[in-house]
Design a protein around this motif. Structure first.
Motif, PDB file in Angstrom:
ATOM      1  N   PRO A 147      16.159 160.335  81.746  1.00  0.00           N
ATOM      2  CA  PRO A 147      17.328 161.245  80.294  1.00  0.00           C
ATOM      3  C   PRO A 147      17.036 162.978  81.444  1.00  0.00           C
ATOM      4  CG  PRO A 147      15.861 160.329  79.308  1.00  0.00           C
ATOM      5  CD  PRO A 147      15.410 159.665  80.522  1.00  0.00           C
ATOM      6  N   ARG A 148      18.323 163.350  80.970  1.00  0.00           N
ATOM      7  CA  ARG A 148      18.315 164.705  81.409  1.00  0.00           C
ATOM      8  C   ARG A 148      18.015 165.957  79.772  1.00  0.00           C
ATOM      9  NH1 ARG A 148      21.597 163.512  85.336  1.00  0.00           N
ATOM     10  NH2 ARG A 148      23.332 163.341  84.750  1.00  0.00           N
ATOM     11  N   GLN A 149      18.301 165.081  79.430  1.00  0.00           N
ATOM     12  CA  GLN A 149      18.515 165.967  77.969  1.00  0.00           C
ATOM     13  C   GLN A 149      16.821 166.508  77.101  1.00  0.00           C
ATOM     14  OE1 GLN A 149      21.904 163.143  75.716  1.00  0.00           O
ATOM     15  NE2 GLN A 149      21.307 164.423  74.666  1.00  0.00           N
ATOM     16  N   PRO A 150      16.913 167.218  76.638  1.00  0.00           N
ATOM     17  CA  PRO A 150      15.615 167.340  75.894  1.00  0.00           C
ATOM     18  C   PRO A 150      15.305 166.523  74.760  1.00  0.00           C
ATOM     19  CG  PRO A 150      16.982 169.593  75.637  1.00  0.00           C
ATOM     20  CD  PRO A 150      17.565 167.961  76.708  1.00  0.00           C
ATOM     21  N   ASP A 151      14.007 166.265  74.625  1.00  0.00           N
ATOM     22  CA  ASP A 151      13.694 165.951  73.241  1.00  0.00           C
ATOM     23  C   ASP A 151      14.166 164.123  72.909  1.00  0.00           C
ATOM     24  OD1 ASP A 151      12.767 167.750  72.516  1.00  0.00           O
ATOM     25  OD2 ASP A 151      14.644 168.961  71.238  1.00  0.00           O
ATOM     26  N   LEU A 152      14.155 164.209  73.621  1.00  0.00           N
ATOM     27  CA  LEU A 152      14.580 162.467  73.569  1.00  0.00           C
ATOM     28  C   LEU A 152      13.317 161.468  73.963  1.00  0.00           C
ATOM     29  CD1 LEU A 152      18.438 162.172  75.628  1.00  0.00           C
ATOM     30  CD2 LEU A 152      18.353 162.085  73.566  1.00  0.00           C
ATOM     31  N   VAL A 153      13.178 160.044  73.675  1.00  0.00           N
ATOM     32  CA  VAL A 153      12.007 159.445  73.478  1.00  0.00           C
ATOM     33  C   VAL A 153      12.792 158.266  74.959  1.00  0.00           C
ATOM     34  CG1 VAL A 153      10.705 157.451  72.553  1.00  0.00           C
ATOM     35  CG2 VAL A 153      11.416 159.526  71.026  1.00  0.00           C
ATOM     36  N   GLN A 154      11.596 158.479  76.013  1.00  0.00           N
ATOM     37  CA  GLN A 154      11.649 157.401  76.891  1.00  0.00           C
ATOM     38  C   GLN A 154      11.027 156.467  77.044  1.00  0.00           C
ATOM     39  OE1 GLN A 154      12.220 160.332  80.056  1.00  0.00           O
ATOM     40  NE2 GLN A 154      10.681 159.086  81.582  1.00  0.00           N
ATOM     41  N   ARG A 155      11.338 154.335  77.314  1.00  0.00           N
ATOM     42  CA  ARG A 155      10.464 154.289  77.542  1.00  0.00           C
ATOM     43  C   ARG A 155      11.662 153.251  78.562  1.00  0.00           C
ATOM     44  NH1 ARG A 155       7.090 149.414  74.937  1.00  0.00           N
ATOM     45  NH2 ARG A 155       6.893 148.445  76.767  1.00  0.00           N
ATOM     46  N   HIS A 156      10.183 152.911  80.162  1.00  0.00           N
ATOM     47  CA  HIS A 156      10.188 153.018  81.523  1.00  0.00           C
ATOM     48  C   HIS A 156      10.832 150.711  81.255  1.00  0.00           C
ATOM     49  CE1 HIS A 156       9.880 150.236  84.588  1.00  0.00           C
ATOM     50  NE2 HIS A 156       9.789 151.443  85.179  1.00  0.00           N
ATOM     51  N   LEU A 157      11.717 150.829  81.471  1.00  0.00           N
ATOM     52  CA  LEU A 157      11.703 148.593  80.989  1.00  0.00           C
ATOM     53  C   LEU A 157      11.974 147.887  82.606  1.00  0.00           C
ATOM     54  CD1 LEU A 157      15.994 149.172  79.035  1.00  0.00           C
ATOM     55  CD2 LEU A 157      13.292 148.797  78.176  1.00  0.00           C
ATOM     56  N   LEU A 158      11.942 147.952  83.426  1.00  0.00           N
ATOM     57  CA  LEU A 158      11.868 147.277  84.393  1.00  0.00           C
ATOM     58  C   LEU A 158      12.279 148.547  85.881  1.00  0.00           C
ATOM     59  CD1 LEU A 158      14.800 144.417  85.220  1.00  0.00           C
ATOM     60  CD2 LEU A 158      14.659 146.936  83.374  1.00  0.00           C
ATOM     61  N   THR A 159      11.663 148.244  86.845  1.00  0.00           N
ATOM     62  CA  THR A 159      12.481 148.104  88.287  1.00  0.00           C
ATOM     63  C   THR A 159      12.854 147.458  88.930  1.00  0.00           C
ATOM     64  OG1 THR A 159      10.090 149.402  88.113  1.00  0.00           O
ATOM     65  CG2 THR A 159      11.071 149.190  90.027  1.00  0.00           C
ATOM     66  N   MET A 160      13.785 147.890  88.992  1.00  0.00           N
ATOM     67  CA  MET A 160      14.938 146.863  89.816  1.00  0.00           C
ATOM     68  C   MET A 160      15.537 147.242  91.269  1.00  0.00           C
ATOM     69  SD  MET A 160      17.846 146.307  87.209  1.00  0.00           S
ATOM     70  CE  MET A 160      18.011 148.283  86.368  1.00  0.00           C
ATOM     71  N   SER A 161      15.841 146.543  92.531  1.00  0.00           N
ATOM     72  CA  SER A 161      16.214 146.813  93.858  1.00  0.00           C
ATOM     73  C   SER A 161      17.622 145.776  94.312  1.00  0.00           C
ATOM     74  CB  SER A 161      15.304 146.265  94.548  1.00  0.00           C
ATOM     75  OG  SER A 161      14.766 144.167  94.426  1.00  0.00           O
TER      76      SER A 161
END
Length: 297
Positions: A147-161
């Protein structure tokens, strides 16, 4: 500032007219107009330009509207948190993600989520742009880039190809490429120029370049502005297309070709505002996603 008058002002600014704001607030047009006039008088400045077609915010009105919108957005979020049950997840949950991921991966699994949490009212916004989570355009997002927005919580879900797929009908008519160089003789479906900026990887049209020589540049048979469109075109037998693995299920009857060619990788993230960190709805949906992702890998 009088709170009731600010509430009326916010409604008028959102609706663009006294009449429509009155319908939202269950007030008469004249009552709404009086409240706005009183607010303007107390501030000693105009908040709206009045004309025959409606209302336009003045420069000062725009400033007040931005602040009021932020205040009411925070209040709506706080109200949702306060009314959420301590015992179980319940209430509205607005989820946004891309058209392709939402249509092909998420939507088929929503039934399982609602079976687990029948008191959560889910709404999906499938959109390849980014909604403003801080302004409550959605509660949570599944994004194909950080995410480019500040003040957001992020959790990595998965890596895709990305992998290359074709329909059985296409292969029967044009054959199966055995090497990247064979793509010179195949019909390739790619992203259009206007969609590359929103693609999760920089070289999203790598099929046009893989195994190609500078003296024989490839031209696509079709350009599409989103992944779901590419999926439908490939499924119809029009040509080959590179798509993330998550989009393909056995029921689609698509065949992977050139499995030894590695396409670009990208990450998916679970994103939500900091204010919703302790929301049971958010936690329930996050844990559900992680469970479903683990099952599919």
């Amino acid at each position: 500032m009088d709170w009731d008058k600010l509430r009326v002002f916010h409604a008028v600014a959102e609706a663009g007219s006294f009449t429509h704001a009155g319908e939202v607030l269950n007030l008469s047009q004249s009552a709404v107009s009086r409240q706005i006039s009183a607010l303007e008088e107390s501030l000693n400045l105009p908040l709206f330009h009045r004309h025959a077609r409606g209302l336009i915010l003045t420069e000062q009105g725009e400033l007040l509207y931005k602040t009021a919108r932020d205040v009411f957005s925070k209040l709506a979020m706080t109200e949702a948190l306060l009314t959420e049950s301590r015992e179980r997840a319940q209430g509205p949950l607005k989820i946004t993600t891309t058209v392709a991921f939402g249509s092909l991966w998420l939507t088929p699994r929503i039934k399982d989520f609602l079976d687990l949490y029948p008191d959560i009212a889910v709404s999906l916004v499938l959109y390849d742009g980014e909604l403003d989570l801080a302004m409550r355009e959605a509660d949570v997002a599944i994004r194909m880039m950080p995410p480019r927005q500040p003040d957001l919580v992020q959790r990595h879900l998965l890596t895709m190809s990305y992998s290359v797929f074709a329909s059985p009908e296409y292969i029967n008519e044009y054959g199966k490429p055995e090497s990247a160089a064979d793509l010179d003789h195949h019909r390739i479906i790619v992203f259009g120029d206007d969609a590359r900026m929103s693609a999760p990887v920089a070289n999203v049209n790598w099929l046009l370049e893989s195994g190609a020589t500078p003296d024989r540049p490839r031209s696509p048979v079709l350009e599409v502005n989103n992944l779901y469109g590419i999926f439908r075109a490939v499924k119809s037998g029009l040509g080959l297309g590179a798509m993330p693995d998550y989009m393909i299920s056995p029921a689609d009857n698509l065949i992977q070709v050139l499995p030894d060619i590695a396409g670009p990788k990208f990450d998916a993230y679970f994103v939500y505002p900091e204010e919703l960190r302790h929301s049971r709805r958010i936690t329930a949906f996050r844990d559900f996603l992680l469970t479903k992702i683990a099952e599919s890998h």
